[in-house]
Design an enzyme around this catalytic site. Structure first.
Site, PDB file in Angstrom:
ATOM      1  N   SER A 268       0.793  -1.239   0.000  1.00 43.67           N
ATOM      2  CA  SER A 268       0.000   0.000   0.000  1.00 43.67           C
ATOM      3  C   SER A 268       0.818   1.278   0.000  1.00 43.67           C
ATOM      4  CB  SER A 268      -0.953   0.016   1.197  1.00 43.67           C
ATOM      5  OG  SER A 268      -2.036  -0.862   0.971  1.00 43.67           O
TER       6      SER A 268
ATOM      7  N   LYS B 239       0.122   3.789  -2.636  1.00 45.39           N
ATOM      8  CA  LYS B 239      -0.893   4.840  -2.556  1.00 45.39           C
ATOM      9  C   LYS B 239      -0.298   6.239  -2.434  1.00 45.39           C
ATOM     10  CE  LYS B 239      -4.567   1.931  -0.589  1.00 45.39           C
ATOM     11  NZ  LYS B 239      -3.931   0.669  -0.153  1.00 45.39           N
TER      12      LYS B 239
ATOM     13  N   SER C  44      -5.590   3.436   4.852  1.00 52.93           N
ATOM     14  CA  SER C  44      -5.159   2.762   3.617  1.00 52.93           C
ATOM     15  C   SER C  44      -6.316   2.113   2.877  1.00 52.93           C
ATOM     16  CB  SER C  44      -4.085   1.717   3.943  1.00 52.93           C
ATOM     17  OG  SER C  44      -3.377   1.328   2.794  1.00 52.93           O
TER      18      SER C  44
END
Length: 378
Positions: free
Chosen positions: A57, A60, A117
């Site tokens: 993640s 991101k 997230s």
């Protein structure tokens, strides 16, 4: 001939000094790591920094960067409403359980991405910005190329496992720096420890434990999957200096945070920012046959220097200027240099340039000038 001025540097602890990226071995439990200073972009420590690894993640950060760029350009607004598609709601993993056709503001979705997230919100924002997730991924890779992220290939906006979805510690630092340097408003979200959405019905707890437990923490993004293990891009600021610590493929969640703290502690203990300034006001330089008699020298660009702390307090500046110039002189033309040194070691050289253009006198202007001198002399 050059005019030379020397003196102790006027320091404002806030161009780039060549700092060894591995000055010593640090106890970092990770497959790869990197420590970067934000203002200069200087790498202070690195291990396997260009190894292509799964970022989970931490991906991101690029998703958030593109959203912030859209906001800051005026193409997107915090209050705009985003409608969740069936595809966005199908993401799984970390999420806030969006329902198909549920609407939420850009601000709230961005908060969910930064704090917990949320994969569903990442895809919903991607679709809203670019029309589809695939189109957004194309933008992600285009932006990565523009930033020099040569180790990176994005396949989705979430970081969910996908064969060939890779980046490196160095590339993560590049996009992290771009985000925090040029879009500081993101701190409103990345520094949240606890918050809520949907009128309190959805509680948000930050996945980045450093936000609560590390002095000066400002962000940025965690990530973990079975393949990527535990990843983190951690940012923190102390005494006007902000550092970026990237940790990839750490064995446990605790070790990734401890490794990031080790990197950040090293940077804050060993380095400082200094603003290089001439030891005295720079005198104008005479210009021969110019339509102005003088040109003022000035520093070109940023004069912020990153240096080891033991060198900061012993810095000296030497200024070398041309004694005279011949017209024409162009604005931005180099007319000297400022040399910053410490203990006899040259740390950096910064160009001094002409503040404005000075055109050359025409034949008739020279003749007129000569006649005036002759007349006044007579």
């Amino acid at each position: 001939m050059k005019k030379i001025i020397s003196g102790l540097m006027a320091l404002v602890l806030t161009a780039v000094l060549a700092v060894p990226a591995r000055a010593e071995s640090l106890a970092v439990e990770a497959g790869a790591c990197l420590l970067m200073e934000k203002t200069t972009g200087q790498v202070l420590y690195a291990l396997n920094e260009h190894q292509q690894l799964e970022p989970a993640s931490v991906t991101k950060i690029m998703t958030v960067l593109l959203v912030m760029e859209a906001i800051d350009s005026g193409a997107l607004h915090y209050e705009d409403m985003v409608t969740a598609s069936a595809y966005a709601c199908s993401m799984g993993g970390s999420q806030i359980w969006l329902k198909e056709n549920e609407q939420m503001s850009v601000e709230d979705m961005l908060k969910a991405v930064c704090v917990v997230s949320a994969n569903d919100c990442s895809v919903a924002l991607a679709e809203h910005v670019a029309g589809s997730a695939d189109a957004f991924v194309a933008k992600m890779n285009q932006r990565a190329g523009e930033l020099g992220m040569n180790d990176t290939n994005f396949l989705n906006p979430t970081g969910l496992p996908a064969q060939g979805h890779v980046t490196s510690a160095y590339d993560i630092a590049l996009m992290s720096r771009e985000l925090i340097l040029n879009h500081p408003d993101i701190r409103r979200f990345t520094t949240i420890w606890m918050d809520s959405l949907r009128d309190g019905a959805s509680v948000l707890n930050n996945t980045n434990k450093l936000i609560r437990f590390y002095q000066g923490a400002t962000g940025l993004k965690t990530g973990s999957t079975d393949g990527a293990l535990y990843c983190l891009s951690a940012t923190a600021e102390r005494d006007g200096m902000e550092l970026i610590a990237v940790v990839l493929k750490s064995p446990t969640s605790t070790q990734r945070f401890e490794s990031a703290k080790t990197l950040l502690n090293y940077g804050f203990a060993a380095y400082a920012l200094a603003e290089a300034r001439p030891p005295e006001a720079l005198d104008p330089i005479p210009v021969e046959l110019g339509d102005a008699p003088f040109v003022t020298p000035m520093l070109e660009g940023d004069a912020t220097i990153l240096a080891a702390k033991e060198k900061v307090n012993a810095m000296e500046v030497t200024v070398e200027l041309e004694e005279t110039l011949s017209a024409p002189v162009e604005a931005g033309q180099q007319v000297g240099r400022m040399i910053v040194s410490s203990g006899g070691e040259v740390l950096t050289e910064l160009p001094l340039v002409a503040e404005k253009t000075v055109a050359r006198l025409t034949y008739w202007q020279i003749l007129e000038h000569c006649l005036k001198v002759a007349f006044m002399g007579g």
